[in-house]
Design a protein around this motif. Structure first.
Motif, PDB file in Angstrom:
ATOM      1  N   GLU A 177       0.820  -1.214   0.000  1.00 17.94           N
ATOM      2  CA  GLU A 177       0.000   0.000   0.000  1.00 17.94           C
ATOM      3  C   GLU A 177       0.859   1.272   0.000  1.00 17.94           C
ATOM      4  OE1 GLU A 177      -0.573  -2.562   2.313  1.00 17.94           O
ATOM      5  OE2 GLU A 177      -2.126  -3.403   1.014  1.00 17.94           O
ATOM      6  N   SER A 178       2.091   1.175   0.508  1.00 21.53           N
ATOM      7  CA  SER A 178       2.969   2.348   0.539  1.00 21.53           C
ATOM      8  C   SER A 178       3.763   2.526  -0.755  1.00 21.53           C
ATOM      9  CB  SER A 178       3.943   2.249   1.726  1.00 21.53           C
ATOM     10  OG  SER A 178       4.908   1.235   1.499  1.00 21.53           O
ATOM     11  N   SER A 213       7.179   0.869  -7.107  1.00 22.15           N
ATOM     12  CA  SER A 213       8.379   1.273  -6.382  1.00 22.15           C
ATOM     13  C   SER A 213       8.175   1.171  -4.878  1.00 22.15           C
ATOM     14  CB  SER A 213       8.712   2.720  -6.763  1.00 22.15           C
ATOM     15  OG  SER A 213       9.781   3.201  -6.003  1.00 22.15           O
ATOM     16  N   TYR A 214       9.035   0.390  -4.253  1.00 20.22           N
ATOM     17  CA  TYR A 214       8.979   0.198  -2.804  1.00 20.22           C
ATOM     18  C   TYR A 214      10.062   0.988  -2.087  1.00 20.22           C
ATOM     19  CZ  TYR A 214       5.745  -3.595  -3.710  1.00 20.22           C
ATOM     20  OH  TYR A 214       4.662  -4.315  -4.109  1.00 20.22           O
TER      21      TYR A 214
END
Length: 124
Positions: free
Chosen positions: A7-8, A21-22
């Motif tokens: 979700e981020s 992109s994490y």
């Protein structure tokens, strides 16, 4: 935060591909960037020259990976090391999409065939 949830993640779409992109400066990283790459079946990649090394871990699907004119097929479980400055292209082969995990260092810029550059937000 040491655990980054889906979700981020920030999602970007370009050239028919999705970059989820994490890890990037906006998520707190000072040195590394990592994202999930999803490319539809049959997609011909855009050749480019990354300014930094990239490592792709193929999670699913298959692709013809061309680095400096040398082409090899990469499938699930394979790892592709792309040297900084190398000419690089990924063409999805087979019936399914390609899914890969990609890691590089902060500050990556990609030079396109026409000489223009792309500063991808997922790596900066």
């Amino acid at each position: 935060m040491p655990v980054l949830s889906e979700e981020s993640a920030a999602v970007h779409e370009i050239h028919g591909s999705r970059f989820t992109s994490y890890v990037r400066p906006a998520s707190g990283s000072a040195e590394l960037c990592t994202w999930r790459l999803d490319v539809p079946a049959g997609t011909a990649g855009v050749p480019h020259r990354p300014s930094r090394e990239e490592v792709l871990v193929v999670l699913g699907g298959a692709a013809l990976v061309t680095i400096d004119g040398e082409a090899k097929t990469a499938t699930a479980g394979d790892v592709v090391l792309v040297p900084a400055g190398a000419s690089f292209q990924v063409d999805v082969t087979g019936d399914g999409p390609l899914r890969a995990w990609v890691t590089t260092s902060v500050g990556l810029v990609a030079e396109l065939p026409d000489g223009s550059t792309l500063t991808p937000p997922w790596a900066n």
